[in-house]
Design a protein around this motif. Structure first.
Motif, PDB file in Angstrom:
ATOM      1  N   ASP A 194       0.057  -3.642  -1.538  1.00 22.30           N
ATOM      2  CA  ASP A 194      -0.392  -3.383  -0.111  1.00 22.30           C
ATOM      3  C   ASP A 194       1.012  -3.002   0.539  1.00 22.30           C
ATOM      4  O   ASP A 194       0.930  -2.096   1.579  1.00 22.30           O
ATOM      5  CB  ASP A 194      -0.886  -4.841   0.627  1.00 22.30           C
ATOM      6  CG  ASP A 194      -2.153  -4.995   0.091  1.00 22.30           C
ATOM      7  OD1 ASP A 194      -2.725  -6.109   0.319  1.00 22.30           O
ATOM      8  OD2 ASP A 194      -3.036  -4.214  -0.393  1.00 22.30           O
ATOM      9  N   SER A 195       2.169  -3.648   0.236  1.00 27.15           N
ATOM     10  CA  SER A 195       3.407  -3.360   0.897  1.00 27.15           C
ATOM     11  C   SER A 195       3.773  -1.883   1.120  1.00 27.15           C
ATOM     12  O   SER A 195       4.449  -1.198   1.809  1.00 27.15           O
ATOM     13  CB  SER A 195       4.424  -4.127   0.466  1.00 27.15           C
ATOM     14  OG  SER A 195       4.496  -3.991  -1.002  1.00 27.15           O
TER      15      SER A 195
ATOM     16  N   LYS B 272       1.329   0.917   0.235  1.00 27.78           N
ATOM     17  CA  LYS B 272       0.229   2.005   0.285  1.00 27.78           C
ATOM     18  C   LYS B 272       0.610   2.739   1.603  1.00 27.78           C
ATOM     19  O   LYS B 272       0.845   2.336   2.548  1.00 27.78           O
ATOM     20  CB  LYS B 272      -1.177   0.945   0.571  1.00 27.78           C
ATOM     21  CG  LYS B 272      -1.592   0.515  -0.588  1.00 27.78           C
ATOM     22  CD  LYS B 272      -3.034  -0.184  -0.370  1.00 27.78           C
ATOM     23  CE  LYS B 272      -3.453  -0.962  -1.795  1.00 27.78           C
ATOM     24  NZ  LYS B 272      -4.918  -1.653  -1.163  1.00 27.78           N
TER      25      LYS B 272
END
Length: 122
Positions: free
Chosen positions: A58-59, A61
Motif C-alpha cells: 500500500d505504501s 501504490k
C-alpha cells in the motif's frame, strides 16, 4: 545454483525517480523459472514486501511500477515520487523451479540478492 543480482540504487532528492533492476541467473540446471519480487529493509526495521508482478504494498501504490523481461529473467522496479521514507536497502528475491540435465525436476529454490541501497533526502 540460482542467484539474483540487483542494481540501480542511488541517492536522490525527494520527488525524484529511480529504476532498479534484478537479474536472475542459474548454473548447473537445464532450465529454471524465475518468480521474482522486491522487498526493502530500512535501518532498524524488518524487511517488507514492496512489489511483484501481481501486486504492490500500500505504501508504494501509485508511485512504483514493476515490469519484467521474461526472456532476460529480469524484473524492474520504476520508483517515482520518491519520499524519504522510501530510504532502504532494496532486495530482490526469486522462487525458482529447476530441471536437471536429464529434464527431471531438481526442486524449488529460493534466493535473495545482496541488495541495492536507495537513499532519498528531503
Amino acid at each position: 545454483q540460482v542467484q539474483v543480482v540487483e542494481s540501480g540504487g542511488a541517492s536522490v532528492q525527494a520527488g525524484g525517480s529511480l529504476r532498479l533492476s534484478c537479474v536472475g541467473s542459474q548454473s548447473g540446471y537445464t532450465y529454471c523459472t524465475f518468480s521474482m519480487s522486491w522487498y526493502r529493509q530500512a535501518p532498524g526495521k524488518e524487511r517488507e514486501f514492496v512489489s511483484n508482478s501481481t501486486g504492490y504494498a500500500d505504501s508504494v501504490k501509485g508511485r512504483f511500477a514493476v515490469s519484467q523481461d521474461n526472456d532476460m529473467n529480469t524484473l524492474y522496479l520504476q520508483m517515482n515520487s520518491l519520499k524519504p521514507e522510501d530510504t532502504a536497502m532494496y532486495y530482490c528475491k526469486t522462487k525458482s523451479f529447476c530441471l536437471d540435465s536429464g529434464g527431471y525436476p531438481a526442486g524449488d529454490f529460493v534466493a535473495w540478492g545482496q541488495g541495492t541501497q536507495v537513499t532519498v533526502s528531503s
